[in-house]
Design a protein around this motif. Structure first.
Motif, mmCIF file in Angstrom:
data_model
loop_
_atom_site.group_PDB
_atom_site.id
_atom_site.type_symbol
_atom_site.label_atom_id
_atom_site.label_comp_id
_atom_site.label_asym_id
_atom_site.label_seq_id
_atom_site.Cartn_x
_atom_site.Cartn_y
_atom_site.Cartn_z
ATOM 1 N N LEU A 232 0.841 -1.197 0.000
ATOM 2 C CA LEU A 232 0.000 0.000 0.000
ATOM 3 C C LEU A 232 0.880 1.252 0.000
ATOM 4 C CD1 LEU A 232 -2.698 -1.003 2.667
ATOM 5 C CD2 LEU A 232 -2.861 -1.169 0.165
ATOM 6 N N ALA A 233 0.569 2.171 -0.902
ATOM 7 C CA ALA A 233 1.323 3.423 -0.996
ATOM 8 C C ALA A 233 1.026 4.318 0.207
ATOM 9 C CB ALA A 233 0.954 4.150 -2.285
ATOM 10 N N ARG A 270 -1.960 -7.225 8.449
ATOM 11 C CA ARG A 270 -0.595 -7.729 8.252
ATOM 12 C C ARG A 270 -0.434 -8.512 6.952
ATOM 13 N NH1 ARG A 270 3.432 -8.161 11.255
ATOM 14 N NH2 ARG A 270 3.737 -10.402 11.045
ATOM 15 N N ARG A 271 -1.519 -8.598 6.174
ATOM 16 C CA ARG A 271 -1.396 -9.188 4.837
ATOM 17 C C ARG A 271 -0.848 -8.157 3.841
ATOM 18 N NH1 ARG A 271 -4.446 -13.006 2.685
ATOM 19 N NH2 ARG A 271 -3.164 -12.416 0.911
ATOM 20 N N PHE A 272 -0.859 -6.897 4.216
ATOM 21 C CA PHE A 272 -0.327 -5.844 3.339
ATOM 22 C C PHE A 272 1.073 -5.447 3.791
ATOM 23 C CE2 PHE A 272 -4.994 -4.925 3.460
ATOM 24 C CZ PHE A 272 -5.282 -5.035 2.107
ATOM 25 N N TRP A 273 1.816 -4.894 2.838
ATOM 26 C CA TRP A 273 3.027 -4.161 3.179
ATOM 27 C C TRP A 273 2.698 -2.673 3.016
ATOM 28 C CZ3 TRP A 273 3.180 -9.074 1.504
ATOM 29 C CH2 TRP A 273 4.133 -9.933 2.055
ATOM 30 N N TYR A 274 3.413 -1.826 3.725
ATOM 31 C CA TYR A 274 3.130 -0.386 3.752
ATOM 32 C C TYR A 274 4.424 0.366 3.490
ATOM 33 C CZ TYR A 274 -0.898 -2.190 6.349
ATOM 34 O OH TYR A 274 -2.004 -2.900 6.725
ATOM 35 N N ARG A 295 6.443 -5.489 8.103
ATOM 36 C CA ARG A 295 5.481 -5.199 7.028
ATOM 37 C C ARG A 295 5.749 -3.855 6.375
ATOM 38 N NH1 ARG A 295 2.799 -9.487 5.125
ATOM 39 N NH2 ARG A 295 4.342 -10.733 6.173
ATOM 40 N N ILE A 296 6.841 -3.204 6.717
ATOM 41 C CA ILE A 296 7.072 -1.841 6.236
ATOM 42 C C ILE A 296 8.280 -1.809 5.314
ATOM 43 C CG2 ILE A 296 7.471 0.546 6.964
ATOM 44 C CD1 ILE A 296 6.028 -0.178 9.583
ATOM 45 N N VAL A 297 8.104 -1.139 4.182
ATOM 46 C CA VAL A 297 9.166 -1.023 3.180
ATOM 47 C C VAL A 297 9.353 0.460 2.839
ATOM 48 C CG1 VAL A 297 8.741 -3.307 2.171
ATOM 49 C CG2 VAL A 297 7.509 -1.317 1.277
ATOM 50 N N ALA A 328 15.447 -4.063 8.522
ATOM 51 C CA ALA A 328 14.348 -4.708 7.793
ATOM 52 C C ALA A 328 13.547 -3.670 7.010
ATOM 53 C CB ALA A 328 13.440 -5.441 8.776
ATOM 54 N N ILE A 329 13.259 -2.540 7.647
ATOM 55 C CA ILE A 329 12.452 -1.507 6.977
ATOM 56 C C ILE A 329 13.246 -0.872 5.836
ATOM 57 C CG2 ILE A 329 11.361 0.759 7.284
ATOM 58 C CD1 ILE A 329 10.664 -0.136 10.164
ATOM 59 N N LEU A 330 14.521 -0.598 6.089
ATOM 60 C CA LEU A 330 15.344 0.042 5.055
ATOM 61 C C LEU A 330 15.434 -0.809 3.793
ATOM 62 C CD1 LEU A 330 18.439 1.655 6.831
ATOM 63 C CD2 LEU A 330 16.770 2.800 5.365
#
Ligand code: ZN
Length: 342
Positions: A232-233, A270-274, A295-297, A328-330
């Motif tokens: 998700l954007a 938690r099925r989405f990434w954000y 879950r965060i990118v 992980a996020i980075l």
């Protein structure tokens, strides 16, 4: 021991382009009256013209590979998944033949950019989602032949949300291919009363993302296709903040057309990434607490002005964030997503 975060790879999943070879193809195809898409000279500069008055300024920062490579270097972005500017998606084109042609040209152009860039890029395809079978075909071609990692898809198609049953054929293909599906707000300028103060962007964009996520949740798409991987954007729009209302609405029995969810809402979230485009460290911390650091990118929205220009700095302003979460996020989460495609 002091951890040097500069050594951690930064992977940007929200990064836009307008491939130069796409513009060449549009130019070569001739007058827009024939194909519905064209190039035009405006007082403000050249633009890519779409039907219904939609137009996209030809910003060199979107088109010129040298400028993008330079921008990635100065922002210390190691890897970027690039998608076409969502102002001009094939799914806006009514004529299916034109839409299919345009999506192919976009994707060939992105592949060209990926091949020619001095930086590490991945392609996210444009797909003509108004014809889900054609979209599935183009996704398959882009991933199998061009090495793309998935697609950028609009938050809605025509007048339909993403739980339209017609889309199942596309979800099936995306699940089978292991595609990353980056949901980007689309046509938010069509909402009523969002014309002034750029509200179409400030409110319309996160609203679009929220409608898309709610449709996938309540329409059962996430349950029917457990292998789909959606990003998700803009940090999920309103989703992380408003989901308790969705939860309440689904258990209170107030609305007959909300199905009983077998999976807890927090698990569905938690099925989405954000992506990280939220600007404020406290808001990012809330997102981390709500959906989990795994879950965060990173997204930058480069080179758009509404972007998050320095994700490393945003994360550095959360000094208590554990090193593993920061890493992980980075990049770690995104590399996991990209690595398991195909
Ligand atoms: Zn964007």
């Amino acid at each position: 021991m002091h951890h040097d975060e500069r050594a951690d790879p930064l992977v940007d999943l929200h990064h836009h382009c307008l491939p130069a070879s796409l513009l060449d193809s549009v130019r070569a195809a001739g007058n827009k009256s024939k194909i519905g898409v064209g190039l035009s000279r405006r007082w403000s500069g050249d633009a890519l013209i779409f039907p219904q008055g939609r137009e996209c300024p030809l910003d060199p920062a979107m088109i010129d590979l040298g400028i993008r490579d330079e921008g990635m270097l100065s922002a210390r972005i190691d890897v970027a998944a690039v998608s076409v500017l969502p102002l001009v998606l094939s799914s806006y084109l009514d004529d299916l033949e034109t839409a299919q042609w345009y999506a192919r040209e976009v994707n060939n152009g992105i592949a060209d950019d990926v091949a020619r860039s001095s930086q590490k890029l991945h392609g996210l395809a444009d797909v003509p989602l108004q014809d889900p079978a054609a979209a599935a075909l183009e996704l398959r071609r882009a991933m199998a032949q061009l090495g793309f990692v998935g697609a950028q898809i609009p938050s809605h198609v025509g007048n339909q949300n993403l739980d339209a049953p017609e889309l199942d054929v596309f979800w099936e293909a995306a699940e089978e291919l292991g595609a990353v599906l980056f949901i980007h707000p689309a046509a938010a300028d069509k909402h009523l009363r969002l014309g002034a103060h750029a509200l179409f962007n400030l409110i319309g964009n996160p609203l679009e993302t929220s409608i898309a996520a709610a449709s996938l949740i309540f329409g059962g798409v996430l349950t029917r296709f457990p292998g789909l991987r959606f990003v998700l954007a803009h940090a999920g729009g309103f989703v992380p903040w408003i989901y308790p209302r969705w939860e309440h609405g689904s258990v209170a029995g107030a609305f007959p057309d909300i199905p009983t969810l077998d999976t807890p809402m927090t698990e569905l979230l938690r099925r989405f990434w954000y992506d990280t485009i939220i600007y404020k460290p406290e808001a990012l911390q809330y997102l981390i607490d709500t959906v989990g650091a795994d879950r965060i990118v990173v997204g930058t929205d480069s080179p758009a002005l509404m972007g998050e220009s320095d994700p490393r700095d945003l994360l550095a302003r959360l000094p208590d964030l554990p090193v593993e979460s920061r890493r992980a996020i980075l990049g770690g989460n995104a590399l996991g997503l990209l690595g398991s495609t195909g």
